[in-house]
Design a protein around this motif. Structure first.
Motif, PDB file in Angstrom:
ATOM      1  N   CYS A 317       0.850  -1.193   0.000  1.00  0.00           N
ATOM      2  CA  CYS A 317       0.000   0.000   0.000  1.00  0.00           C
ATOM      3  C   CYS A 317       0.880   1.236   0.000  1.00  0.00           C
ATOM      4  O   CYS A 317       1.657   1.454   0.936  1.00  0.00           O
ATOM      5  CB  CYS A 317      -0.900   0.009   1.239  1.00  0.00           C
ATOM      6  N   ASP A 320      -1.521   6.485  -3.660  1.00  0.00           N
ATOM      7  CA  ASP A 320      -2.947   6.325  -3.959  1.00  0.00           C
ATOM      8  C   ASP A 320      -3.312   4.910  -4.353  1.00  0.00           C
ATOM      9  O   ASP A 320      -4.446   4.654  -4.767  1.00  0.00           O
ATOM     10  CB  ASP A 320      -3.349   7.271  -5.108  1.00  0.00           C
ATOM     11  N   GLU A 321      -2.359   3.980  -4.242  1.00  0.00           N
ATOM     12  CA  GLU A 321      -2.573   2.659  -4.827  1.00  0.00           C
ATOM     13  C   GLU A 321      -2.318   1.523  -3.855  1.00  0.00           C
ATOM     14  O   GLU A 321      -1.354   1.536  -3.088  1.00  0.00           O
ATOM     15  CB  GLU A 321      -1.660   2.505  -6.047  1.00  0.00           C
ATOM     16  N   ALA A 350      -8.848  -0.793   0.792  1.00  0.00           N
ATOM     17  CA  ALA A 350      -8.482   0.321  -0.091  1.00  0.00           C
ATOM     18  C   ALA A 350      -9.587   1.371  -0.126  1.00  0.00           C
ATOM     19  O   ALA A 350      -9.327   2.577  -0.016  1.00  0.00           O
ATOM     20  CB  ALA A 350      -8.202  -0.198  -1.503  1.00  0.00           C
ATOM     21  N   TYR A 355      -7.506   4.857  -0.778  1.00  0.00           N
ATOM     22  CA  TYR A 355      -6.735   4.501  -1.973  1.00  0.00           C
ATOM     23  C   TYR A 355      -7.652   4.574  -3.194  1.00  0.00           C
ATOM     24  O   TYR A 355      -8.769   4.062  -3.158  1.00  0.00           O
ATOM     25  CB  TYR A 355      -6.146   3.088  -1.841  1.00  0.00           C
TER      26      TYR A 355
END
Length: 439
Positions: A317, A320-321, A350, A355
């Motif tokens: 992690c 943003d991903e 997420a 995310y």
């Protein structure tokens, strides 16, 4: 333009919020690589005092002293800024040469051409072929579009922006995937994040899945060092588990309840002839049959198995991903949909933690069902998303003499290996084969 070596803090600030950011170009992975003794350097390029490009270079030197500077998934910059690309790349090449590297590798984390979930090209949305030509004009050679297992260039990514909650998330998946998620939840599959104390559970499952499926996994020490040198949020070594005795007891209880319901319904149908009850009999009979099959399926797992780790996946992690790096399901436990549970659980993580992208990472077999890996692609596709093909790897000689000499030696070594291989197979060279036999 000014080339600078960045502090950890300055690099992290730039990389964390960058649209091309990835776990590869992250401060967390940098700390881990340093702890493993790798030579890592964080660089930036300033224009008028403003940082416009940055990246992490990893240097590696082989046994004969050939040094490579690799900026994987970078540099991070605006490649549409025509006035920036050439000077940034030239400064990077010059620096790599000063560090005694023979070649510089870059692989911008941007799409080649936009694609949909079926892999069809949509150049009207995004098309970076002009950038390829520009980089080739700057002395880089493109390394091709084949699947790169070391520096992944074909992926499947689901965008989470605009999805309000878990219900909207699951309804964006196909029926088969939704059914597998709900079945796993109903059967009591649960997720657990590995720690140093439970690493063996994770690693044994990962190793088993890798050996069965034929994918390459790291040694146990690699994952131990990840846990020791990165945060719990960056490194998520996730396991899907099931308690076999509890599962068997639950299925047995449900079977007994539905069997009783079935017997009552059949009796009512005999007494009243109700068509409504008769239709209900078919539904309950299917449930009874399903539970009986489930008990049959787990006969090979005695209660002494206890809690079984049915799947293991390494997630990263960053920015943003959330990325699914590597992992799989233990074949013996495939019935429990462990990988499905892990993908779903981490997709929820997420969504709930801001995310915007869920990256299934390495994806191949996209072109057709006869291709290797097509089943895995179809599995990912069930969650919704799109095929992402990155622009790929580029190599530039920064010490042309060493670069050319090294490739000449490799070519000769390859030719010699081919000759030796042919000598070991006389059938391919009948004349040489007879001479060898005669000796």
């Amino acid at each position: 333009m000014e080339f600078v070596i960045l502090s950890d803090a300055d690099f992290e600030t730039f990389a964390k919020g960058h649209p091309q950011g990835s776990f590869i170009q992250s401060m967390e992975l940098t700390r881990f690589q340093r702890a493993r003794g790798q030579e890592v350097e964080l660089f930036g390029v300033n224009r008028g005092g403003t940082l416009i490009a940055a990246g992490k270079i990893v240097y590696s030197t082989n046994r004969i002293g050939y040094k490579v500077a690799d900026c994987a998934k970078g540099p991070l910059m605006d490649y549409s800024d025509a006035a920036a690309v050439r000077p940034v790349v030239e400064l990077l090449k010059k620096h790599a040469a000063a560090k005694k590297a023979a070649e510089l590798r870059i692989s911008p984390n941007i799409k080649y051409i936009a694609r949909d979930e079926d892999g069809a090209e949509h150049p009207e949305i995004e098309d970076n072929r002009p950038l390829m030509k520009e980089l080739e004009g700057l002395g880089f050679k493109h390394q091709g579009f084949d699947m790169n297992f070391a520096n992944i260039n074909w992926m499947f990514i689901k965008t989470l922006d605009g999805i309000a909650d878990a219900e909207e998330l699951i309804m964006g998946m196909n029926y088969r995937t939704r059914k597998a998620i709900r079945k796993a939840e109903k059967n009591g599959v649960y997720l657990e994040q590995a720690t140093l104390e439970t690493l063996d559970d994770f690693y044994n499952a990962l190793k088993t899945a890798g050996d069965e499926k034929g994918f390459t996994y790291r040694e146990r020490e690699y994952y131990e060092q990840l846990l020791r040198n990165t945060s719990d949020e960056f490194t998520k070594l996730m396991m899907a588990k099931i308690n076999i005795p509890e599962y068997r007891a639950s299925i047995t209880e449900r079977l007994e309840a539905e069997s009783k319901t079935l017997a009552d319904l059949k009796r009512e149908v005999e007494e009243t002839g109700s068509k409504k009850k008769a239709n209900r009999v078919k539904v309950v009979q299917d449930l009874v049959d399903s539970y009986e099959r489930s008990l049959k399926d787990i006969e090979r797992f005695p209660d002494s198995v206890g809690v079984a780790t049915v799947a293991a996946i390494h997630f990263a992690c960053s920015g943003d991903e959330l990325t699914c790096v590597i992992g799989g399901t233990v074949q013996d436990y495939i019935y429990f949909n462990g990988a499905t549970s892990l993908y779903w659980g981490m997709m929820l993580h997420a969504l709930n933690n801001g995310y915007s992208r869920y990256n299934f990472y390495g994806t191949f077999g996209i072109q057709g069902q006869d291709e290797t890996g097509h089943g895995g692609y179809e599995f990912k596709k069930g969650f919704g998303g799109e095929v992402v093909q990155l622009i790929g790897d580029f190599v530039a000689p920064v010490n042309p003499v060493k670069y050319t000499a090294y490739r000449a030696v490799r070519k000769l070594a390859g030719a010699a290996q081919t000759v030796l291989g042919n000598l070991r197979e006389p059938a391919k060279l009948p004349v040489i084969g007879k001479l060898l036999k005669g000796n």
